[in-house]
Design a protein around this motif. Structure first.
Motif, mmCIF file in Angstrom:
data_model
loop_
_atom_site.group_PDB
_atom_site.id
_atom_site.type_symbol
_atom_site.label_atom_id
_atom_site.label_comp_id
_atom_site.label_asym_id
_atom_site.label_seq_id
_atom_site.Cartn_x
_atom_site.Cartn_y
_atom_site.Cartn_z
ATOM 1 N N SER A 139 83.383 5.592 85.645
ATOM 2 C CA SER A 139 82.247 5.265 85.088
ATOM 3 C C SER A 139 81.090 6.148 84.846
ATOM 4 N N ALA A 140 81.340 7.319 85.352
ATOM 5 C CA ALA A 140 80.854 8.856 85.065
ATOM 6 C C ALA A 140 80.935 8.824 83.486
ATOM 7 N N PHE A 141 82.349 8.772 82.931
ATOM 8 C CA PHE A 141 82.643 8.983 81.686
ATOM 9 C C PHE A 141 81.947 7.844 80.859
ATOM 10 N N ALA A 142 81.994 6.573 81.258
ATOM 11 C CA ALA A 142 81.497 5.545 80.552
ATOM 12 C C ALA A 142 79.917 5.793 80.343
ATOM 13 N N ASP A 143 79.218 6.199 81.137
ATOM 14 C CA ASP A 143 77.706 6.544 81.085
ATOM 15 C C ASP A 143 77.609 7.495 79.946
ATOM 16 N N THR A 144 78.379 8.451 79.854
ATOM 17 C CA THR A 144 78.444 9.740 78.904
ATOM 18 C C THR A 144 78.752 9.342 77.454
ATOM 19 N N ALA A 145 79.628 8.150 77.416
ATOM 20 C CA ALA A 145 79.885 7.490 76.143
ATOM 21 C C ALA A 145 78.952 6.570 75.426
ATOM 22 N N GLN A 146 77.797 6.346 75.938
ATOM 23 C CA GLN A 146 76.756 5.715 75.473
ATOM 24 C C GLN A 146 76.005 6.636 74.322
ATOM 25 N N SER A 147 75.520 5.921 73.315
ATOM 26 C CA SER A 147 74.565 6.693 72.385
ATOM 27 C C SER A 147 73.295 7.547 73.045
ATOM 28 N N VAL A 148 73.208 8.529 72.853
ATOM 29 C CA VAL A 148 71.912 9.329 73.305
ATOM 30 C C VAL A 148 70.789 9.021 72.079
ATOM 31 N N PRO A 149 69.544 8.608 72.118
ATOM 32 C CA PRO A 149 68.735 8.746 71.105
ATOM 33 C C PRO A 149 68.260 10.210 70.527
ATOM 34 N N SER A 150 68.102 10.377 69.358
ATOM 35 C CA SER A 150 67.347 11.504 68.850
ATOM 36 C C SER A 150 65.787 11.496 69.061
ATOM 37 N N TYR A 151 65.467 12.662 69.593
ATOM 38 C CA TYR A 151 64.085 12.935 69.461
ATOM 39 C C TYR A 151 63.403 12.978 67.956
#
Length: 88
Positions: free
Chosen positions: A21-33
């Motif tokens: 589940s921790a790996f799945a959370d990091t696989a999400q796209s992180v928005p750019s500032y």
């Protein structure tokens, strides 16, 4: 199978699911500032810069909590000086 064996299997299964589940959370796209974007930052949790061996502009990531305690992440451009050598 005795109780200790079953307990160990349960423990490893639980830890494995937590890691997944921790790996799945990091696989999400992180928005750019983007310039001028308002960020509701109450507390910075971590700053990740995986480009420590580079010199110049690199992408970094900040993980933070907002004023309501909700976690967020944002990517931004940063100037890394890890491999920069001054004076030769």
């Amino acid at each position: 199978m005795n109780f200790k064996t079953l307990a160990r299997i349960g423990l490893f299964a639980t830890l494995g699911l937590g890691a997944f589940s921790a790996f799945a959370d990091t696989a999400q796209s992180v928005p750019s500032y983007h310039y001028g974007q308002h960020l509701d930052v109450k507390k910075v949790v971590a700053i990740h810069d995986d480009n420590a061996n580079q010199c110049g502009i690199v992408t970094a990531q900040m993980d933070y909590l907002d004023s309501h305690g909700q976690p967020h992440s944002v990517k931004y451009q940063n100037y890394a000086t890890g491999a920069c050598h001054e004076g030769g």
